[in-house]
Motif scaffolding. Sequence first.
Motif: not given
Length: 319
Positions: A44-53, A287-304
């Motif tokens: 849902t977060d990814v959808q919201f970003v795509g919708a410009g919310i 099994t389910l948590i595949t990636h972890r990012y520090p908060i300053e890399e949020a942009r890359e985290a959302f891209r992945v």
Amino acid sequence: MRAVVNTDAGIRTVEVDEPERLPDGAPGGAGVRISVAAAGICGTDVQFVGAGITGFVYGHEFAGVDDNGTAYFVEPTLYGGTCEECRAGHPQRCVEPGHGNLGVFSDGGMAETVVVPEYTLLELPPRLDVRDAGLIEPGAVAWHALRRAQVRPGERLLVVGGATIGLLAAAAARYQGIDVDVEARHPHQLAAADKLGAGRPSGAYDVVIDAAGGESSLARSAEAARRGGRIVSLGVYLDKMPVPGSAVSQVKELTYVNSISYGRHDGVREVGEVASMLAEQPDIARTLITHRYPIEEAREAFRVAADRKAGAIKVVIEP
């Protein structure tokens, strides 16, 4: 402090004011200060970003510690507690003013610090790492769907969709002693389903959980269901829900069951049941948590997180 917001230029980590206290008159009093340890990125977060919310701090899957060092999951549902739905154990259906969700049009947990109502807190079992506890939120969504499905002994269950919630539905089913198969699009999702003890699709099913939320997944769910079967709609449909027509649904006499969020039953919080499952079975988080990012890399985290082909299942931001 740093927080993750959506801007005209996309997701960014920005400086915002430290939270102080909840507004006067808010349910739960002045609130509890939590230092966030981890916050998951939801579809849902990814959808919201795509919708410009824009206009709020993202994150509704998060956990952290209070000023005394006690670890908590924050159940993001905001509710009044006095309406008929709340009293019946369905705070997700609250009709009182101010109901909603942290991180969905109001500030959430992708920040270094939050102040939340005391009633949202769930103390974590000792064996559950606070950095993994954001999985409780999508896990409770899946757990609630299984309750809505009312799978009976001997019935066959299929989950359509291999993202986080679909895989957590499979994990919850196995935890409850229910055999389950998973239909997923990507090889890494199928590999995760295998690790969780799910099988591959074959034949017709008594119950199908649509965990993908698209026209094709709902059509596939109806196709896979036996005559007289049940479809549990767990995916998020932002417009109309494209139920297949008479050639499938009516001829088969399928029953459609909607499921949203989570609540309580017999005084038990569903988020608490999921916390126990994750504590007892740490391989689920591994099994389910595949990636972890520090908060300053949020942009890359959302891209992945938005790129299923990259092998991501659950991407977590750690402030």
